[in-house]
Design a protein around this motif. Structure first.
Motif, PDB file in Angstrom:
ATOM      1  N   LEU A 180       8.120   7.878   1.466  1.00  0.00           N
ATOM      2  CA  LEU A 180       8.080   6.417   1.366  1.00  0.00           C
ATOM      3  C   LEU A 180       9.300   5.813   2.045  1.00  0.00           C
ATOM      4  O   LEU A 180       9.185   4.849   2.819  1.00  0.00           O
ATOM      5  CB  LEU A 180       8.038   5.988  -0.105  1.00  0.00           C
ATOM      6  N   PHE A 181      10.453   6.399   1.788  1.00  0.00           N
ATOM      7  CA  PHE A 181      11.683   5.888   2.397  1.00  0.00           C
ATOM      8  C   PHE A 181      11.692   6.122   3.905  1.00  0.00           C
ATOM      9  O   PHE A 181      12.036   5.234   4.681  1.00  0.00           O
ATOM     10  CB  PHE A 181      12.897   6.556   1.753  1.00  0.00           C
ATOM     11  N   GLU A 207       0.961   9.368  -6.130  1.00  0.00           N
ATOM     12  CA  GLU A 207       1.380  10.717  -5.726  1.00  0.00           C
ATOM     13  C   GLU A 207       0.684  11.197  -4.461  1.00  0.00           C
ATOM     14  O   GLU A 207       0.466  12.387  -4.255  1.00  0.00           O
ATOM     15  CB  GLU A 207       1.171  11.719  -6.883  1.00  0.00           C
ATOM     16  N   GLU A 208       0.366  10.249  -3.592  1.00  0.00           N
ATOM     17  CA  GLU A 208      -0.203  10.596  -2.288  1.00  0.00           C
ATOM     18  C   GLU A 208       0.907  10.910  -1.296  1.00  0.00           C
ATOM     19  O   GLU A 208       0.686  11.632  -0.316  1.00  0.00           O
ATOM     20  CB  GLU A 208      -1.062   9.430  -1.780  1.00  0.00           C
ATOM     21  N   ILE A 209       2.083  10.343  -1.520  1.00  0.00           N
ATOM     22  CA  ILE A 209       3.269  10.640  -0.721  1.00  0.00           C
ATOM     23  C   ILE A 209       4.459  10.790  -1.671  1.00  0.00           C
ATOM     24  O   ILE A 209       4.408  10.340  -2.823  1.00  0.00           O
ATOM     25  CB  ILE A 209       3.576   9.539   0.324  1.00  0.00           C
ATOM     26  N   THR A 210       5.520  11.410  -1.197  1.00  0.00           N
ATOM     27  CA  THR A 210       6.730  11.549  -2.003  1.00  0.00           C
ATOM     28  C   THR A 210       7.618  10.318  -1.814  1.00  0.00           C
ATOM     29  O   THR A 210       7.412   9.513  -0.886  1.00  0.00           O
ATOM     30  CB  THR A 210       7.526  12.790  -1.588  1.00  0.00           C
ATOM     31  N   LEU A 211       8.615  10.196  -2.674  1.00  0.00           N
ATOM     32  CA  LEU A 211       9.562   9.094  -2.531  1.00  0.00           C
ATOM     33  C   LEU A 211      10.320   9.217  -1.216  1.00  0.00           C
ATOM     34  O   LEU A 211      10.615   8.206  -0.553  1.00  0.00           O
ATOM     35  CB  LEU A 211      10.539   9.076  -3.711  1.00  0.00           C
ATOM     36  N   GLY A 212      10.615  10.457  -0.810  1.00  0.00           N
ATOM     37  CA  GLY A 212      11.280  10.686   0.467  1.00  0.00           C
ATOM     38  C   GLY A 212      10.450  10.200   1.641  1.00  0.00           C
ATOM     39  O   GLY A 212      10.966   9.590   2.588  1.00  0.00           O
ATOM     40  N   ILE A 249      13.707  -1.099   6.559  1.00  0.00           N
ATOM     41  CA  ILE A 249      13.798  -2.193   5.593  1.00  0.00           C
ATOM     42  C   ILE A 249      14.270  -1.725   4.217  1.00  0.00           C
ATOM     43  O   ILE A 249      14.647  -2.547   3.378  1.00  0.00           O
ATOM     44  CB  ILE A 249      12.447  -2.940   5.442  1.00  0.00           C
ATOM     45  N   LEU A 250      14.247  -0.411   3.986  1.00  0.00           N
ATOM     46  CA  LEU A 250      14.650   0.105   2.672  1.00  0.00           C
ATOM     47  C   LEU A 250      16.085   0.625   2.641  1.00  0.00           C
ATOM     48  O   LEU A 250      16.632   0.870   1.557  1.00  0.00           O
ATOM     49  CB  LEU A 250      13.707   1.232   2.235  1.00  0.00           C
ATOM     50  N   ASP A 287       0.833  -1.209   0.000  1.00  0.00           N
ATOM     51  CA  ASP A 287       0.000   0.000   0.000  1.00  0.00           C
ATOM     52  C   ASP A 287       0.864   1.253   0.000  1.00  0.00           C
ATOM     53  O   ASP A 287       0.519   2.254  -0.647  1.00  0.00           O
ATOM     54  CB  ASP A 287      -0.920   0.020   1.225  1.00  0.00           C
ATOM     55  N   ASP A 288       1.985   1.203   0.705  1.00  0.00           N
ATOM     56  CA  ASP A 288       2.883   2.355   0.760  1.00  0.00           C
ATOM     57  C   ASP A 288       3.485   2.641  -0.611  1.00  0.00           C
ATOM     58  O   ASP A 288       3.612   3.800  -1.020  1.00  0.00           O
ATOM     59  CB  ASP A 288       4.002   2.105   1.772  1.00  0.00           C
ATOM     60  N   TYR A 289       3.848   1.585  -1.318  1.00  0.00           N
ATOM     61  CA  TYR A 289       4.434   1.768  -2.649  1.00  0.00           C
ATOM     62  C   TYR A 289       3.417   2.391  -3.603  1.00  0.00           C
ATOM     63  O   TYR A 289       3.738   3.334  -4.342  1.00  0.00           O
ATOM     64  CB  TYR A 289       4.919   0.428  -3.206  1.00  0.00           C
ATOM     65  N   TYR A 290       2.182   1.894  -3.569  1.00  0.00           N
ATOM     66  CA  TYR A 290       1.169   2.447  -4.463  1.00  0.00           C
ATOM     67  C   TYR A 290       0.749   3.853  -4.057  1.00  0.00           C
ATOM     68  O   TYR A 290       0.299   4.645  -4.892  1.00  0.00           O
ATOM     69  CB  TYR A 290      -0.043   1.513  -4.546  1.00  0.00           C
ATOM     70  N   ALA A 291       0.902   4.177  -2.788  1.00  0.00           N
ATOM     71  CA  ALA A 291       0.658   5.560  -2.353  1.00  0.00           C
ATOM     72  C   ALA A 291       1.648   6.499  -3.041  1.00  0.00           C
ATOM     73  O   ALA A 291       1.306   7.624  -3.429  1.00  0.00           O
ATOM     74  CB  ALA A 291       0.775   5.671  -0.831  1.00  0.00           C
TER      75      ALA A 291
END
Length: 412
Positions: A68-69, A61-66, A75-76, A53-57
């Motif tokens: 997400l990390f 464009e619900e969250i930025t890559l930053g 784990i990333l 779900d986090d990846y698809y967020a």
């Protein structure tokens, strides 16, 4: 099985090996945007089991890559640090090897099972051969395979996969490239099997021809190159559900599909129920080029005829050269079982990759090119569009890579 990925690009070869359960300890790539794409894709593979779900967020464009990390940094962090953004050359080789050894130590790995990858192929291509001999001789890309040999010597894996254009077999400067490569890997204890493989034999809707070299330590073993996955589909099966665009329309942002999923997309997992359309932006074209596009599309759709440049109406021809590269305007034929080869040249112009819909009269988008390469729709290409086209055009089709990885896992 633990592998090192050299000359990673945007990750087409890596994708196939990850799907088959290989652990990619390190990736080495000089292009910053390709590294960003690879990093995003590694995040997908880490998150897909429990936190997809986090990846698809991020894709939505619900969250930025930053973000997400940051939300998943525990784990990333390792996959992010496994990407070494450096050019492999005489000055950097030792430092890169040192960084890989540090990654091996962090993961407490005792042995590297394989090395995969292929150096940039432009120097061995037909276009590269067209240059003066002295320029070919001085081009450092011709000798990148020697660095590959250094990594084989240093890490002594059980197998390797080396991918390149067919031209490597006959390329020569002051030495013949392939015989020199073969002699040196044998000195390191490897037997090799190699074959020229077409991507369409792997259910990729593209007739891409590549040289695949498999090295292994077992003198009694050999690699079986018998791949032939049945294909009852045509190019339209990867295009029909994407939004229609006029030149200049679209962007990287997510949009909805406009048609039901085709059987081909479903069987290959290029599109899933969760996916959305990204990286689907059409470049601008002037009126003259669009008129040529319409003529090219009409000639193919009506008579399966390819129009040569010197056959176009004089008022539409702007190039003085009418004796070479006459198929510079070429349709991606929707009613064939595969397209012609997707190349990095797409980053310069789209004349050689014209969409088959005369109503759109444009060149294909990054997403359309990616699908013809068999990249899934949830594979996000980072960086500006020019770089995205290069990443797609230089890649090994993931379906092809996955089949090779599967056979290695079972037989090498």
């Amino acid at each position: 099985m633990n592998v090192i990925d050299l000359f990673s690009g945007g990750g087409g070869l890596t994708e196939g090996f990850l799907r088959q359960g290989f652990n990619t300890v390190a990736h080495v790539e000089m292009d910053t945007h390709a590294c960003s794409t690879l990093r995003t894709r590694l995040f997908y593979h880490i998150l897909k089991e429990n936190k997809i779900d986090d990846y698809y967020a991020y894709l939505n464009e619900e969250i930025t890559l930053g973000q997400l990390f940051e939300d998943n940094c525990e784990i990333l962090n390792l996959p992010a640090s496994s990407i070494i953004n450096q050019e492999i050359d005489s000055d950097s080789e030792k430092n890169i090897i040192k960084q890989i050894k540090e990654l091996i130590a962090i993961q407490d790995i005792s042995h590297i099972d394989g090395i995969i990858g292929g150096p940039p192929c432009q120097a061995y291509s037909c276009a590269g051969r067209g240059r003066a001999y002295e320029n070919m001789k001085k081009d450092p890309r011709n000798y990148l395979y020697k660095h590959y040999l250094s990594f084989l010597k240093e890490f002594n894996p059980d197998f390797f996969v080396f991918e390149n254009v067919p031209g490597m077999l006959s390329a020569k400067t002051d030495i013949e490239i392939f015989p020199d490569f073969e002699r040196n890997v044998k000195k390191l204890g490897y037997n090799i099997d190699y074959e020229l493989l077409y991507a369409n034999k792997f259910k990729v809707l593209q007739k891409r021809k590549r040289l695949i070299i498999i090295g292994h330590k077992d003198s009694k073993n050999y690699f079986d190159f018998s791949f032939d996955k049945k294909n009852n589909f045509e190019v339209w099966d990867v295009l029909n559900d994407l939004p229609k665009l006029n030149p200049g329309e679209g962007n990287d942002s997510p949009v909805a599909y406009t048609n039901k999923i085709s059987r081909y997309l479903k069987e290959t997992n290029i599109r899933t129920k969760r996916d959305i359309v990204i990286n689907h932006a059409a470049r601008n074209h002037n009126a003259n080029d669009r008129e040529i596009y319409r003529l090219v599309i009409k000639a193919w759709n009506n008579n399966h005829q390819r129009i040569k440049y010197d056959e176009l109406p004089k008022e539409l021809t702007t190039h003085k050269n009418k004796k070479s590269f006459l198929d510079r305007f070429k349709i991606v034929a929707g009613d064939l079982p595969y397209s012609h080869t997707i190349m990095a040249h797409l980053s310069k112009d789209g004349h050689y990759f014209i969409h088959p819909d005369i109503g759109q009269a444009r060149s294909i988008t990054v997403r359309e090119a990616a699908r013809l390469q068999s990249f899934p729709d949830n594979y996000k290409f980072e960086g500006p569009r020019t770089s995205q086209f290069k990443q797609v055009g230089n890649a090994v089709p993931p379906l092809m890579a996955e089949s090779i990885a599967e056979k290695i896992k079972n037989n090498v």
